[in-house]
Design a protein around this motif. Structure first.
Motif, short mmCIF file in Angstrom:
data_model
loop_
_atom_site.label_atom_id
_atom_site.label_comp_id
_atom_site.label_asym_id
_atom_site.label_seq_id
_atom_site.Cartn_x
_atom_site.Cartn_y
_atom_site.Cartn_z
N GLN A 1 0.80 -1.22 0.00
CA GLN A 1 0.00 0.00 0.00
C GLN A 1 0.83 1.27 0.00
N ASP A 2 1.85 1.29 0.84
CA ASP A 2 2.49 2.56 1.12
C ASP A 2 3.82 2.70 0.38
N PRO A 3 3.83 3.45 -0.74
CA PRO A 3 5.07 3.57 -1.49
C PRO A 3 6.12 4.40 -0.75
N TYR A 4 5.70 5.09 0.32
CA TYR A 4 6.67 5.83 1.12
C TYR A 4 7.47 4.88 1.98
N ALA A 5 6.75 3.95 2.60
CA ALA A 5 7.40 3.05 3.53
C ALA A 5 8.16 1.93 2.82
N SER A 6 7.74 1.57 1.61
CA SER A 6 8.32 0.36 1.00
C SER A 6 9.54 0.66 0.13
N LEU A 7 9.92 1.93 0.00
CA LEU A 7 11.13 2.24 -0.77
C LEU A 7 12.20 2.79 0.19
N ASN A 8 13.37 2.22 0.12
CA ASN A 8 14.46 2.66 0.99
C ASN A 8 14.90 4.08 0.60
N PRO A 9 14.73 5.06 1.52
CA PRO A 9 15.00 6.47 1.16
C PRO A 9 16.46 6.74 0.85
N ARG A 10 17.36 5.87 1.29
CA ARG A 10 18.79 6.12 1.07
C ARG A 10 19.30 5.53 -0.25
N TRP A 11 18.45 4.79 -0.90
CA TRP A 11 18.90 4.14 -2.14
C TRP A 11 18.44 4.92 -3.37
N ARG A 12 19.24 4.88 -4.39
CA ARG A 12 18.82 5.43 -5.68
C ARG A 12 17.86 4.44 -6.34
N VAL A 13 17.04 4.95 -7.24
CA VAL A 13 16.07 4.10 -7.94
C VAL A 13 16.78 2.92 -8.62
N ARG A 14 17.97 3.19 -9.15
CA ARG A 14 18.75 2.13 -9.79
C ARG A 14 18.91 0.92 -8.86
N ASP A 15 19.18 1.21 -7.59
CA ASP A 15 19.44 0.11 -6.65
C ASP A 15 18.15 -0.50 -6.12
N ILE A 16 17.12 0.35 -5.97
CA ILE A 16 15.82 -0.16 -5.49
C ILE A 16 15.23 -1.14 -6.51
N VAL A 17 15.15 -0.69 -7.74
CA VAL A 17 14.55 -1.54 -8.78
C VAL A 17 15.51 -2.64 -9.20
N GLY A 18 16.83 -2.34 -9.07
CA GLY A 18 17.83 -3.33 -9.48
C GLY A 18 18.04 -4.45 -8.49
N GLU A 19 17.60 -4.23 -7.23
CA GLU A 19 17.87 -5.22 -6.18
C GLU A 19 17.35 -6.63 -6.53
N PRO A 20 16.07 -6.74 -6.95
CA PRO A 20 15.62 -8.11 -7.30
C PRO A 20 16.38 -8.70 -8.48
N LEU A 21 16.87 -7.86 -9.39
CA LEU A 21 17.65 -8.37 -10.52
C LEU A 21 18.94 -9.02 -10.00
N ARG A 22 19.55 -8.33 -9.04
CA ARG A 22 20.80 -8.84 -8.49
C ARG A 22 20.54 -10.08 -7.66
N GLU A 23 19.48 -9.98 -6.82
CA GLU A 23 19.14 -11.08 -5.92
C GLU A 23 18.85 -12.36 -6.68
N HIS A 24 18.21 -12.24 -7.83
CA HIS A 24 17.84 -13.43 -8.59
C HIS A 24 18.87 -13.75 -9.68
N GLY A 25 20.01 -13.07 -9.62
CA GLY A 25 21.08 -13.38 -10.57
C GLY A 25 20.70 -13.11 -12.01
N LEU A 26 19.89 -12.05 -12.22
CA LEU A 26 19.43 -11.77 -13.58
C LEU A 26 20.34 -10.76 -14.27
N ILE A 27 21.40 -10.41 -13.59
CA ILE A 27 22.25 -9.35 -14.12
C ILE A 27 23.69 -9.66 -13.69
N SER A 28 24.66 -9.34 -14.53
CA SER A 28 26.04 -9.61 -14.13
C SER A 28 26.82 -8.34 -13.81
#
Ligand code: SF4
Ligand code: MG
Length: 324
Positions: free
Chosen positions: A99-126
């Motif tokens: 529900q809350d896009p304020y609470a669910s996005l880490n304020p210290r991270w850039r969008v690159r890292d927020i959206v990129g995190e699952p890519l890295r976590e699931h090994g979808l990117i090198s």
């Protein structure tokens, strides 16, 4: 989803609420719920807060384990798969939007890292360069700019932040999205934009949605099928048109009557009557009986089953008896 139940122990020993000689307290947050969601479609679950819809959402993506019953995804028992080495592969296919896009996005991270995190976590990117390109593509798919990859969450409006959450949820190319009140924290004018993006993405990617909302006007915009929950149970489920045009369950009617002028009929809005009972001490029989204008003696003693009547699923004695 078959016979799904979730019981929480709310005696809270860590709060010293377990008193010697006093019985433990349990809440049946979800109590024997069954439904199916067709691939590529949207099932919306509606109900007032405390009806168990968020718990169903969390059970479906495996954030909670069920007390009883099962969730099958593509024919497989998710609880079993999530305990197996294939857990990660399954998680990739199911994502959740909160529900809350304020609470669910880490304020210290850039969008690159927020959206990129699952890519890295699931090994979808090198490599790091690859992440930026992929994140930029994802941002564009939700109507944001490629250059936004460098920004921080506080540089966006509420609606844009929810788009970032959606982009993040899409990173693993899931098939199934569980959306828990995804637009409830947004201004009304922004809600429609976000809902339209979600509908476009569904069409383009063949996504399946479980859409949780307390707001029937929102549900009307997105759902194919609607399930109404009350105190942990499904009380009515029907195709959207049928539910809005010919609601059967008295609770569904009450919720619909509270929407202002839904079909331009000019009828007055009737605010929802009464309150959801304390789940620690649910009413006997039909849980809705203390608020129901059609209740009789049978209603307060015998719990109605969810039955298919005239092509819809409804649990109400009055409907069964043909007096409603
Ligand atoms: Fe009302 Fe009885 Fe139907 Fe429950 S079973 S919704 S109390 S009429
Ligand atoms: Mg909720």
């Amino acid at each position: 989803v078959k016979g799904l139940s979730k019981v929480f122990d709310v005696s809270a020993p860590w709060l010293n609420r377990v008193v010697e000689g006093k019985p433990r307290q349990f809440v049946h947050a979800v109590d024997g719920v069954s439904f199916e969601i067709e691939r590529g479609k949207t099932l919306a679950l509606v109900g007032e807060s405390g009806c168990g819809k968020s718990t169903v959402a969390r059970l479906l993506v495996g954030l909670y384990g069920p007390t009883a019953g099962e969730v099958r995804f593509d024919g497989e028992d998710t609880a079993a798969v999530l305990k197996s080495p294939r857990a990660r592969a399954l998680r990739k296919r199911m994502q959740m939007i909160f529900q809350d896009p304020y609470a669910s996005l880490n304020p210290r991270w850039r969008v690159r890292d927020i959206v990129g995190e699952p890519l890295r976590e699931h090994g979808l990117i090198s490599d790091a360069g690859g992440i930026e390109d992929k994140v930029a593509d994802l941002l564009q798919s939700v109507g944001l700019a490629a250059a936004d990859v460098q920004k921080f969450p506080h540089q966006f409006s509420g609606g844009q932040r929810q788009r970032i959450s959606i982009a993040r949820a899409l990173a693993t190319q899931p098939e199934f999205l569980v959306c828990d009140e995804p637009t409830s924290a947004l201004d009304v004018s922004v809600q429609a934009q976000v809902l339209n993006i979600m509908k476009d993405l569904q069409r383009e990617r063949g996504l399946t949605y479980l859409f949780i909302s307390h707001n029937l006007a929102v549900v009307r915009h997105v759902a194919d099928e609607v399930g109404v929950m009350y105190l942990g149970r499904l009380v009515e489920q029907a195709p959207k048109r049928q539910l809005f045009e010919a609601p059967r369950h008295p609770y569904t009617r009450m919720l619909l009557d509270a929407i202002p002028d839904i079909q331009m009929t000019g009828r007055a809005r009737t605010p929802v009557q009464g309150e959801v009972p304390n789940p620690l001490n649910p009413p006997t029989g039909c849980a809705f009986h203390p608020r129901c204008p059609h209740a009789n003696a049978r209603c307060s003693s015998e719990r109605p089953e969810l039955r298919t009547i005239g092509g819809i699923r409804v649990s109400c004695h009055a409907v069964e008896e043909g007096r409603l």
